[in-house]
Design a protein around this motif. Structure first.
Motif: not given
Length: 230
Positions: A179-191
């Protein structure tokens, strides 16, 4: 690329068997262009209803929703479908991958009925690379882990270059680390891509990692504050 979303005094009431349920009550909030916002609350707090209204999957009972001053309230179904394709990518708790299609075919699926000015397969390949699945192009969903399936779903949500990603409990079926990996993936894509992200979750610790956190209870927003730096 992105755009602001403004909700003005939005209410959503569900009626059934003589009972009215107020899923949202007079909610006014703005989501600014390109920001990453988490929406947290217990089951029944209204967070998924909020997302479905923003995403044009449902209509509000009253109030108005604006994308860069353009109201979605009076659009017909065809206009809404075109609007969603041009502006919104969805990620759900259930991955909703087509079991008979490979990963790359699932990513391309939103484009099958659309004419676009780019190579569909190349776009899908680039996005699978971006989410770390460059070696899984031809894998079926049954050959992928839950976290890998959700990353395919993220790539699919991005394939038409939406201005907003709306994620409804995307980590709900995953273990904590995934779950934290998915959150991190979305955060990176956002940036990297500048698309706005609205991330609905029941997990306060995950929600607090977003730059902004909205807390909901009984159909209203009870807190709207800065989270930690992503």
């Amino acid at each position: 690329m992105s755009q602001s979303i403004v909700m003005k005094q939005v209410t959503k009431t569900f009626k059934g068997e003589g009972v009215e349920t107020h899923a949202l009550s007079d909610v006014s909030v703005e989501f600014k262009s390109g920001e990453f916002v988490s929406v947290v609350g217990s089951s029944g707090s209204g967070k998924s209803t909020l997302l479905s209204l923003i995403g044009t999957l449902d209509r509000s009972t009253s109030g108005e929703i604006l994308y860069d001053s353009v109201s979605i309230n009076k659009m017909n179904q065809k206009q809404l479908a075109d609007f969603r394709f041009e502006n919104i990518g969805f990620i759900f708790q259930q991955f909703h991958l087509i079991p008979t299609m490979t990963a790359i075919e699932n990513v391309m699926a939103p484009l099958f009925s659309r004419k676009v000015p780019y190579d569909k397969k190349k776009r899908a390949q680039e996005l699978l690379d971006k989410v770390g699945l460059g070696d899984k192009f031809n894998s079926l969903p049954s050959q992928l882990s839950g976290g890998q399936q959700q990353r395919v779903a993220i790539a699919r949500a991005l394939v038409h270059e939406p201005k907003w990603l709306l994620a409804d409990e995307p980590t709900g079926n995953l273990d904590t680390a995934t779950g934290e990996l998915i959150f991190s993936t979305l955060s990176s894509l956002n940036q990297e891509k500048g698309c706005g992200v609205i991330f609905v979750t029941h997990d306060p610790s995950l929600a607090a990692k977003a730059a902004r956190m909205i807390e909901m209870k009984d159909g209203v927003i009870v807190a709207d504050r800065e989270g930690s730096t992503i």
